[in-house]
Enzyme design. Sequence first.
Site, short mmCIF file in Angstrom:
data_model
loop_
_atom_site.label_atom_id
_atom_site.label_comp_id
_atom_site.label_asym_id
_atom_site.label_seq_id
_atom_site.Cartn_x
_atom_site.Cartn_y
_atom_site.Cartn_z
N ARG A 30 0.82 -1.21 0.00
CA ARG A 30 0.00 0.00 0.00
C ARG A 30 0.86 1.27 0.00
NH1 ARG A 30 -4.49 1.84 4.59
NH2 ARG A 30 -5.91 2.95 3.17
N SER A 86 -7.18 6.82 -0.32
CA SER A 86 -6.96 5.38 -0.34
C SER A 86 -7.98 4.80 0.63
CB SER A 86 -5.53 5.03 0.10
OG SER A 86 -5.34 3.63 0.15
N SER A 87 -8.96 4.10 0.11
CA SER A 87 -10.10 3.67 0.92
C SER A 87 -9.67 2.69 2.01
CB SER A 87 -11.16 3.00 0.03
OG SER A 87 -11.64 3.91 -0.92
N GLN A 88 -10.53 2.58 3.02
CA GLN A 88 -10.28 1.64 4.12
C GLN A 88 -10.23 0.22 3.56
OE1 GLN A 88 -13.10 2.06 7.28
NE2 GLN A 88 -12.21 0.42 8.52
N PRO A 89 -9.14 -0.50 3.78
CA PRO A 89 -9.01 -1.83 3.16
C PRO A 89 -10.17 -2.78 3.45
CG PRO A 89 -6.88 -1.11 3.96
CD PRO A 89 -7.88 -0.09 4.43
#
Length: 384
Positions: A30, A86-89
Amino acid sequence: MGTPAGLLDSLRAHGAALGPWEGSVLAVRRELFLPETIEVGDEVVSRTASPQRWLEAAYSDVSITTQVNDGRATGPDEYRLPTSSSSQPSVMLEALDLLDVQLTDRVLELGAGTGLHAAWLAHRLGSDRVVSVEVDPALAEQAAKNNAAAGLSPRIVAGDGSLGWPEGAPYQRVIATYAVDEIPHAWVAQAPQGRIVSPWGGSFFPYSFAVLDVHEGRAEGAFSGFPAFMRSRTRRPKRGYLDDFLHHRQDAEHTTTRLSPLTVAQDADALFYIGLALPDAWHLPVAADDDTGGLTLWILADDQRSWASADYTPDTHQYTVAQYGPRRLWDEAEAAHRAWEALGRPTRARAGISVTERGQRLWIDEPERDLSALLPSRPAKGTT
């Protein structure tokens, strides 16, 4: 924790829907998809100044803001609107679980952002099976560079996601990484026998995944989850400081209501159905800054012309309401709440969505039972 393995362990521990994506979470770093300076909540983290904290954030199950105000210079007192992240995984995994991707599928993604989501898809399916459309050309270029750094090469193009990407059609899966209030028919046309997953909702309640299956030019499905995604940039409503929406408070009309603002604010099903009648206004519950247990529920029109507030106080059955502007937003919300009660207080799971060339239609229990005929219509502009 700041490693891919640490993120994977955290996701496992919290029961995230890893499924077949475990290998991608572990293999795709990431950190390669994040800029030098990131924002986690109200915290701004520089990799140069705080490398360990930066890595810790990168490999935490949190959403990370990577752009504000569409990337333009922002003054010190200017409202900072997050415009890419960057979205929450774990939420990314929830969406992918709903998408039910098969190894032979071609996938169209709308909203490349940092490129991490496309990278997960490319890692599992192969880069040649993934197309991602990003409305911001600078973000599209950077997302492609980020993927290259990770050894991946999905096709990332600059364009309007609402149009899809017909050059790569047909697709078996379509997924959006931003919230829409209407599913474009272009997505349906480009996945003629596929599945569509998108964050969905208007301003009042944009916290649903719409999951639709497509057959013979018609997409049909239902709602689930409680995702919080940025709105489509091409249909994004006005946002700003609360004072931008609250004005002429001395001119407000005051009434009372027996509908508890607390009951409304805490019932997700009620909020969903009210939101169908008020797609162009948003709500904000604010707890009292004392120990009384009080709460004010604000409702604010996207056009910044109208607002309403309803004050909850414990141990009472009458609540003070204030309203200003050409619309009476509390009255609209209360009418929608009464309609929801008349329907038997249905859960969101009973609502459905259909999309054809004629547009989007919402229904309850069965496609023939049109929700627009059951919920109150919004008063015409300029009326009270």
